[in-house]
Scaffold this active site. Structure first.
Site, PDB file in Angstrom:
ATOM      1  N   LYS A 239       0.816  -1.212   0.000  1.00 38.82           N
ATOM      2  CA  LYS A 239       0.000   0.000   0.000  1.00 38.82           C
ATOM      3  C   LYS A 239       0.853   1.267   0.000  1.00 38.82           C
ATOM      4  O   LYS A 239       0.357   2.345  -0.294  1.00 38.82           O
ATOM      5  CB  LYS A 239      -0.964   0.001   1.190  1.00 38.82           C
ATOM      6  CG  LYS A 239      -2.056  -1.049   1.042  1.00 38.82           C
ATOM      7  CD  LYS A 239      -3.154  -0.874   2.080  1.00 38.82           C
ATOM      8  CE  LYS A 239      -4.313  -1.823   1.849  1.00 38.82           C
ATOM      9  NZ  LYS A 239      -4.001  -3.213   2.259  1.00 38.82           N
TER      10      LYS A 239
HETATM   11  C1  LIG Z   1      -4.669  -4.328   1.598  1.00 40.92           C
HETATM   12  C2  LIG Z   1      -3.939  -5.604   1.528  1.00 40.92           C
HETATM   13  C3  LIG Z   1      -4.334  -6.638   0.647  1.00 40.92           C
HETATM   14  C4  LIG Z   1      -5.575  -6.551  -0.210  1.00 40.92           C
HETATM   15  O1  LIG Z   1      -5.450  -5.621  -1.263  1.00 40.92           O
HETATM   16  P1  LIG Z   1      -6.770  -5.122  -2.033  1.00 40.92           P
HETATM   17  O2  LIG Z   1      -6.283  -4.121  -3.010  1.00 40.92           O
HETATM   18  O3  LIG Z   1      -7.664  -4.539  -0.990  1.00 40.92           O
HETATM   19  O4  LIG Z   1      -7.382  -6.313  -2.683  1.00 40.92           O
HETATM   20  C5  LIG Z   1      -3.555  -7.788   0.575  1.00 40.92           C
HETATM   21  N1  LIG Z   1      -2.465  -7.933   1.360  1.00 40.92           N
HETATM   22  C6  LIG Z   1      -2.061  -6.984   2.221  1.00 40.92           C
HETATM   23  C7  LIG Z   1      -0.874  -7.229   3.073  1.00 40.92           C
HETATM   24  C8  LIG Z   1      -2.775  -5.782   2.323  1.00 40.92           C
HETATM   25  O5  LIG Z   1      -2.363  -4.839   3.191  1.00 40.92           O
END
Ligand SMILES: *Cc1c(COP(=O)(O)O)cnc(C)c1O
Length: 438
Positions: free
Chosen positions: A107
């Site tokens: 993210k």
């Molecule tokens: C947010 C997150 C996801 C999921 O991603 P999306 O874009 O919401 O599908 C998967 N793994 C981790 C570690 C995350 O922080």
């Protein structure tokens, strides 16, 4: 490039407006008016381009004339300012490690791009924006870090008390400055409810300039395409066939960006949506019925989503053609028991350390490959194992060392404000904080 609201196609905005507003009328998601294509030469010759140039090419049509080329080049180079290696796990499978950024989760990419864009857009305004976000763990840290010390932007993050890991909590609470962490004595769902309520409160929206930082914001969603191209650049040096790409999915922003990249020309054999027990999409792929469900708490908590917001963008990309979608995407739902077994197995057999989210992806990919022999691919490694030490230690019986960058963070003091899951308390805080600023 213009964006239309998926709930009301007459609402059309540019990138700047879409990024500042977050979402359109009736909480509709913004969607690009057309999908810019890469020419074959660019894709064939990716290895000749620097990562920064690839990132710039990915984003330039999407921001249009709202950001000049020079500024955008600067923004994308900050966005990918950490290593994104494609590491081999075994003969069939690689991991695109997206967890070497400041908060050790993928993210960071979207949050960094979004924060740089908003800060650029707000630099000439004489008002402040308040970025309000609820987090179940990873979003908060990435957003806090992305906006830290950014002029004209205040960040308020709500997180559920005692329900985020220690590392995640420090990443939210130790920064201070323009970042406020509200520790809500309740669940993530309540945090999200409070945030939604704040967005629809007339007094708040007429007093404060609020925006949201979750993955439905185009400025967070779109830059995620970049690393699919960076992965392909590395893949082509290692393998001949096109990769199967497996994405651990919760709100479906990440995989949706990969599919967007594919529609622009990224060669991908197939996509796999790897889910934990929150299986709305795998079920849809089997039955063609999309039904939101109550969220189930699992070890891969960042994917505990019962109503994935971004899936509608995938439907739009495929023009609601179920057959085509079904031919390109498979879905798997993996439970916690299997997740722990996979962490243990892969650690012992391949000497590769997974955490719960990437272990869900590994397991889904393994199942797909056994049903489709001869194929190869990569999973997206979305978080560093150190963020989920309990699960990892339970599976492997090994303790994991903190990376240096975390050691100093863990020594910092936690600064949070405790509130009850009561909207009046949140409202009082937001209005009071705004008063102080004026
Ligand atoms: C947010 C997150 C996801 C999921 O991603 P999306 O874009 O919401 O599908 C998967 N793994 C981790 C570690 C995350 O922080």
């Amino acid at each position: 490039m213009k964006y239309y609201n998926l709930k009301d196609k007459t609402e059309v905005v540019d990138f700047k407006t879409a990024a500042i507003k977050g979402q359109g009328k009736e909480k509709g998601l913004f969607f690009p008016e057309f999908i810019p294509q890469f020419d074959k030469d660019f894709i064939e010759n990716l290895y000749q381009y620097s990562d920064e140039e690839i990132a710039f090419q990915c984003m330039k049509d999407f921001v249009g004339d709202t950001i000049s080329s020079d500024v955008l080049k600067q923004i994308v180079s900050e966005t990918i300012h950490f290593e994104i290696p494609l590491k081999r796990i075994n003969e069939q499978m690689y991991s695109l490690e997206l967890f070497h950024g400041p908060t050790l989760a993928f993210k960071d990419v979207g949050a960094k791009f979004m924060s740089r864009c908003l800060s650029y857009f707000m630099s000439n305004e004489n008002k402040k924006v308040t970025v309000l976000a609820a987090t179940s763990g990873d979003t908060g840290g990435a957003v806090a870090h992305g906006f830290y010390k950014t002029k004209n932007i205040n960040v308020v993050i709500l997180y559920p008390k005692n329900r985020v890991s220690e590392v995640q909590e420090k990443q939210l609470t130790a920064l201070g400055e323009n970042i406020s962490a509200l520790e809500v004595d309740s669940s993530f769902d309540d945090c999200q409810r409070l945030v939604k309520q704040a967005f629809s409160d007339d007094e708040i929206s007429s007093t404060l300039f609020l925006t949201s930082a979750n993955s439905i914001n185009v400025a967070r969603w779109l830059p995620q395409q970049i690393y699919y191209f960076l992965a392909l650049k590395q893949w082509k040096k290692l393998e001949k066939e096109n990769p199967v790409i497996c994405v651990p999915s919760g709100n479906f922003g990440n995989i949706c960006a990969g599919i967007l990249a594919h529609f622009r020309g990224l060669p991908a054999e197939h996509f796999i949506a790897a889910c934990n027990e929150n299986d709305v999409v795998p079920q849809y792929l089997r039955t063609q019925k999309l039904e939101a469900k109550e969220t189930i708490a699992t070890l891969s908590n960042a994917m505990d989503v019962g109503n994935p917001s971004n899936f509608i963008r995938i439907l739009e990309l495929f023009n609601y053609e179920f057959k085509q979608l079904r031919n390109k995407i498979s879905g798997y739902s993996i439970d916690d028991k299997k997740t722990l077994e996979t962490i243990k197995k892969v650690y012992e057999k391949d000497h590769y350390l997974l955490e719960p989210h990437s272990a869900v992806a590994y397991t889904a990919m393994e199942q797909y490959l056994s049903e489709n022999p001869g194929k190869k691919g990569f999973i997206l490694g979305t978080a560093h194992p150190v963020k989920f030490p309990d699960a990892v230690e339970k599976a492997t019986h090994e303790t994991i060392d903190l990376p240096e960058s975390l050691e100093s963070l863990m020594k910092k003091e936690k600064k949070s404000i405790e509130i009850q899951p009561d909207f009046a308390e949140l409202k009082r805080f937001l209005l009071y904080k705004n008063q102080q600023e004026l």
